[in-house]
Design a protein around this motif. Structure first.
Motif, mmCIF file in Angstrom:
data_model
loop_
_atom_site.group_PDB
_atom_site.id
_atom_site.type_symbol
_atom_site.label_atom_id
_atom_site.label_comp_id
_atom_site.label_asym_id
_atom_site.label_seq_id
_atom_site.Cartn_x
_atom_site.Cartn_y
_atom_site.Cartn_z
ATOM 1 N N LEU A 103 0.813 -1.217 0.000
ATOM 2 C CA LEU A 103 0.000 0.000 0.000
ATOM 3 C C LEU A 103 0.846 1.266 0.000
ATOM 4 O O LEU A 103 0.303 2.370 -0.022
ATOM 5 C CB LEU A 103 -0.931 -0.002 1.217
ATOM 6 C CG LEU A 103 -2.035 -1.070 1.232
ATOM 7 C CD1 LEU A 103 -2.834 -0.994 2.524
ATOM 8 C CD2 LEU A 103 -2.955 -0.934 0.030
ATOM 9 N N GLY A 104 2.190 1.119 0.056
ATOM 10 C CA GLY A 104 3.066 2.278 -0.063
ATOM 11 C C GLY A 104 3.601 2.837 1.239
ATOM 12 O O GLY A 104 4.142 3.951 1.256
ATOM 13 N N TYR A 105 3.503 2.095 2.345
ATOM 14 C CA TYR A 105 3.996 2.588 3.632
ATOM 15 C C TYR A 105 5.533 2.574 3.653
ATOM 16 O O TYR A 105 6.166 1.679 3.103
ATOM 17 C CB TYR A 105 3.446 1.728 4.773
ATOM 18 C CG TYR A 105 1.984 1.986 5.077
ATOM 19 C CD1 TYR A 105 1.596 2.547 6.287
ATOM 20 C CD2 TYR A 105 0.989 1.682 4.153
ATOM 21 C CE1 TYR A 105 0.264 2.790 6.569
ATOM 22 C CE2 TYR A 105 -0.347 1.920 4.422
ATOM 23 C CZ TYR A 105 -0.701 2.471 5.632
ATOM 24 O OH TYR A 105 -2.022 2.725 5.909
ATOM 25 N N THR A 106 6.127 3.557 4.319
ATOM 26 C CA THR A 106 7.590 3.662 4.402
ATOM 27 C C THR A 106 8.141 2.626 5.378
ATOM 28 O O THR A 106 7.404 2.104 6.223
ATOM 29 C CB THR A 106 8.010 5.059 4.894
ATOM 30 O OG1 THR A 106 7.577 5.222 6.251
ATOM 31 C CG2 THR A 106 7.419 6.149 4.026
ATOM 32 N N PRO A 107 9.451 2.318 5.297
ATOM 33 C CA PRO A 107 10.053 1.375 6.253
ATOM 34 C C PRO A 107 9.826 1.768 7.711
ATOM 35 O O PRO A 107 9.566 0.910 8.560
ATOM 36 C CB PRO A 107 11.539 1.405 5.878
ATOM 37 C CG PRO A 107 11.547 1.735 4.425
ATOM 38 C CD PRO A 107 10.404 2.692 4.239
ATOM 39 N N PHE A 108 9.933 3.080 8.011
ATOM 40 C CA PHE A 108 9.726 3.494 9.403
ATOM 41 C C PHE A 108 8.287 3.244 9.839
ATOM 42 O O PHE A 108 8.028 2.796 10.959
ATOM 43 C CB PHE A 108 10.070 4.971 9.581
ATOM 44 C CG PHE A 108 9.829 5.471 10.986
ATOM 45 C CD1 PHE A 108 10.692 5.111 12.009
ATOM 46 C CD2 PHE A 108 8.737 6.249 11.291
ATOM 47 C CE1 PHE A 108 10.480 5.539 13.313
ATOM 48 C CE2 PHE A 108 8.506 6.679 12.587
ATOM 49 C CZ PHE A 108 9.386 6.331 13.605
ATOM 50 N N THR A 109 7.325 3.522 8.965
ATOM 51 C CA THR A 109 5.921 3.280 9.306
ATOM 52 C C THR A 109 5.656 1.796 9.491
ATOM 53 O O THR A 109 4.907 1.385 10.379
ATOM 54 C CB THR A 109 4.993 3.844 8.216
ATOM 55 O OG1 THR A 109 5.293 5.228 8.004
ATOM 56 C CG2 THR A 109 3.538 3.712 8.617
ATOM 57 N N LEU A 110 6.283 0.968 8.640
ATOM 58 C CA LEU A 110 6.136 -0.483 8.795
ATOM 59 C C LEU A 110 6.647 -0.938 10.156
ATOM 60 O O LEU A 110 6.031 -1.783 10.816
ATOM 61 C CB LEU A 110 6.891 -1.206 7.681
ATOM 62 C CG LEU A 110 6.320 -1.065 6.263
ATOM 63 C CD1 LEU A 110 7.266 -1.693 5.249
ATOM 64 C CD2 LEU A 110 4.939 -1.695 6.166
ATOM 65 N N ALA A 111 7.790 -0.388 10.573
ATOM 66 C CA ALA A 111 8.322 -0.723 11.901
ATOM 67 C C ALA A 111 7.352 -0.264 12.983
ATOM 68 O O ALA A 111 7.132 -0.976 13.979
ATOM 69 C CB ALA A 111 9.691 -0.060 12.094
ATOM 70 N N PHE A 112 6.755 0.912 12.792
ATOM 71 C CA PHE A 112 5.828 1.458 13.779
ATOM 72 C C PHE A 112 4.622 0.531 13.984
ATOM 73 O O PHE A 112 4.094 0.429 15.092
ATOM 74 C CB PHE A 112 5.358 2.844 13.320
ATOM 75 C CG PHE A 112 4.488 3.552 14.320
ATOM 76 C CD1 PHE A 112 5.045 4.168 15.428
ATOM 77 C CD2 PHE A 112 3.110 3.606 14.151
ATOM 78 C CE1 PHE A 112 4.256 4.816 16.359
ATOM 79 C CE2 PHE A 112 2.303 4.242 15.073
ATOM 80 C CZ PHE A 112 2.881 4.856 16.181
ATOM 81 N N LEU A 113 4.198 -0.160 12.912
ATOM 82 C CA LEU A 113 3.053 -1.064 13.015
ATOM 83 C C LEU A 113 3.290 -2.171 14.042
ATOM 84 O O LEU A 113 2.342 -2.708 14.613
ATOM 85 C CB LEU A 113 2.754 -1.699 11.653
ATOM 86 C CG LEU A 113 2.260 -0.763 10.537
ATOM 87 C CD1 LEU A 113 2.084 -1.555 9.249
ATOM 88 C CD2 LEU A 113 0.955 -0.082 10.931
ATOM 89 N N PHE A 114 4.556 -2.529 14.254
ATOM 90 C CA PHE A 114 4.876 -3.636 15.160
ATOM 91 C C PHE A 114 5.304 -3.179 16.555
ATOM 92 O O PHE A 114 5.580 -4.018 17.419
ATOM 93 C CB PHE A 114 5.993 -4.505 14.555
ATOM 94 C CG PHE A 114 5.605 -5.164 13.267
ATOM 95 C CD1 PHE A 114 4.762 -6.254 13.250
ATOM 96 C CD2 PHE A 114 6.074 -4.679 12.055
ATOM 97 C CE1 PHE A 114 4.400 -6.874 12.062
ATOM 98 C CE2 PHE A 114 5.728 -5.280 10.862
ATOM 99 C CZ PHE A 114 4.882 -6.375 10.860
ATOM 100 N N LEU A 115 5.370 -1.862 16.778
ATOM 101 C CA LEU A 115 5.905 -1.386 18.047
ATOM 102 C C LEU A 115 5.040 -1.796 19.236
ATOM 103 O O LEU A 115 5.543 -2.281 20.249
ATOM 104 C CB LEU A 115 6.070 0.137 18.016
ATOM 105 C CG LEU A 115 7.191 0.678 17.118
ATOM 106 C CD1 LEU A 115 7.327 2.183 17.301
ATOM 107 C CD2 LEU A 115 8.515 -0.011 17.414
ATOM 108 N N LEU A 116 3.727 -1.587 19.127
ATOM 109 C CA LEU A 116 2.863 -1.949 20.252
ATOM 110 C C LEU A 116 2.831 -3.462 20.440
ATOM 111 O O LEU A 116 2.700 -3.955 21.565
ATOM 112 C CB LEU A 116 1.451 -1.401 20.026
ATOM 113 C CG LEU A 116 0.483 -1.549 21.217
ATOM 114 C CD1 LEU A 116 1.053 -0.868 22.465
ATOM 115 C CD2 LEU A 116 -0.888 -0.984 20.875
ATOM 116 N N TYR A 117 2.973 -4.190 19.337
ATOM 117 C CA TYR A 117 3.039 -5.661 19.395
ATOM 118 C C TYR A 117 4.156 -6.099 20.344
ATOM 119 O O TYR A 117 3.973 -6.989 21.178
ATOM 120 C CB TYR A 117 3.289 -6.172 17.984
ATOM 121 C CG TYR A 117 3.508 -7.665 17.845
ATOM 122 C CD1 TYR A 117 2.446 -8.530 17.664
ATOM 123 C CD2 TYR A 117 4.797 -8.195 17.855
ATOM 124 C CE1 TYR A 117 2.644 -9.890 17.503
ATOM 125 C CE2 TYR A 117 5.012 -9.547 17.682
ATOM 126 C CZ TYR A 117 3.936 -10.394 17.510
ATOM 127 O OH TYR A 117 4.151 -11.745 17.356
#
Length: 418
Positions: free
Chosen positions: A36-50
């Protein structure tokens, strides 16, 4: 078959299924949002709360496993994972990017709690069921950890395959159904009192660990941070940017994790055993930690100094080599935490240790996105090398004998040669 072996096999099989789903979920989320075009930093952010949620979940899981029994914690983790999968399936493409990210982060937080409740309960079950000394304990830990990681590798492949074949939402529903079956099987097959023991009465007591447990937990932070700093975001994005398809990236991560799990399972045959369970195993952990640190250092130098037509191939070969010492180190650490843990509160000690494990993954994931965004894959490799050198230094301080408090609490059978 004895009841202890039966319970060990049931817990292991249950965790296999859970880990398969967890690995598939990681690939589904990563690839779906990268597409969907998310940046590497945003992708990392998706897993932070995990990962952040896992720190608290491990501590709480260890406490509640001691207080209420391991089967209840396994069931709680499985129910939460099903809830997280269903929550993700309601994601709407019409939502704004900010709301979509917030929704996924929250769902991943639920999944993170689920995973670490399940992991702490499962690892604690090994201590509760092992009754024939340190030899059996090391073999059972190694087999459990290795087979679990092999199954996670299969999950990486399954995640990439499902995304290509059936799509995001149908894959989530299929995985939720599989976990529902596993939940029902564990509910009827495991004794409810398994792992129930004395629990801490105060926060101070909960965090009052022995020197061996504290040092091993600190070393674990940097060891798993060193893996995830390249594994979670940097490597998949780098390979995709170099022309790899989602299925090919998932296949490599799957093969790496399966091979890593296989080495973990045979780690006891690669490490000289001692009658007390520590005097040879701890020096072995120090040596393997230093060997591990050398791999990303050599790989970063090679990637920087040599003109290579296919840097993606050099990287995957180098990281394949990384898997051998990492697997042996991980298996040794998983054994040592149970060797240092006191039997009365082993679930709490394991929970504390895996809270550190989650903190390491959180550190690694954050740095994976940041370093890749600003320094590319070489930055990820340098970050990995620095963390592994810190891990080696901490491993060097591990005690060669059980702490006095641990010795008083431990079942003497656990420290006898097998």
């Amino acid at each position: 078959m004895t009841s202890t072996v039966r319970n060990y096999l049931i817990v292991t099989a249950s965790y296999w299924g859970f880990t398969l789903v967890d690995g598939a979920l990681r690939m589904l989320v990563l690839f779906h949002f990268f597409r969907l075009g998310y940046t590497p930093f945003t992708l990392a952010f998706l897993f932070l709360l995990y990962e952040a949620a896992g720190i608290a979940a491990n501590l709480a899981g260890g406490y509640f496993a001691s207080k209420y029994g391991i089967p209840r914690m396994l069931a709680a983790g499985q129910i939460l994972q099903i809830a997280g999968l269903i929550m993700l399936s309601f994601l709407d493409p019409q939502w704004s990017a900010a709301f979509s990210v917030a929704w996924v982060v929250a769902a991943q937080g639920v999944a993170g709690v689920a995973k670490d409740l399940t992991k702490t309960a499962s690892k604690s079950a090994i201590k509760a069921t092992s009754s024939e000394g340190s030899g059996q304990l090391f073999r059972w830990v190694a087999w459990f950890t290795g087979s679990k990681n092999a199954m996670k590798g299969v999950g990486f492949f399954v995640g990439g395959l499902l995304l290509d074949v059936v799509g995001f939402k149908p894959a989530l529903w299929a995985m939720a159904a599989l976990l529902g079956i596993i939940f029902l099987a564990g509910l009827f097959l495991l004794p409810r009192q398994l792992g129930k023991a004395k629990s801490s009465k105060t926060i101070k007591e909960l965090f009052g660990k022995t020197r061996g447990v504290n040092l091993l937990a600190a070393a674990r932070i940097f060891m798993f941070g060193a893996r995830d700093v390249w594994f979670v975001v940097g490597l998949p994005v780098f390979l995709y940017a170099n022309g790899w398809r989602f299925l090919e990236v998932g296949g490599f991560l799957a093969a790496w994790t399966i091979a890593y799990g296989g080495v973990q399972a045979i780690a006891p045959s690669l490490v000289s055993r001692s009658p007390d369970g520590l005097s040879r195993e701890v020096p072995a952990a120090r040596i393997w930690a230093l060997v591990l640190a050398a791999v990303p250092i050599a790989l970063a130098v090679a990637m920087h100094s040599v003109h290579i037509g296919r840097p993606d191939l050099l990287l995957v070969v180098g990281l394949a080599l990384f898997g051998l010492p990492f697997a042996v180190n991980s298996s040794l650490h998983s054994y040592l935490i149970l060797a240092y843990a006191g039997s009365e509160k082993s679930a709490e000690d394991v929970g504390f240790y895996y809270a550190a494990n989650a903190a390491g993954r959180l550190l690694g994931i954050t740095l994976s996105g940041v370093l890749y965004q600003f320094a590319g894959i070489q930055g990820c490799l340098v970050g990995s090398a620095v963390m592994l050198l810190i891990c080696w230094g901490m491993t060097y301080a591990l005690p060669l004998k059980p702490d006095a408090a641990s010795e008083r609490e431990s079942d003497p059978r656990q420290l006898q040669p097998h």
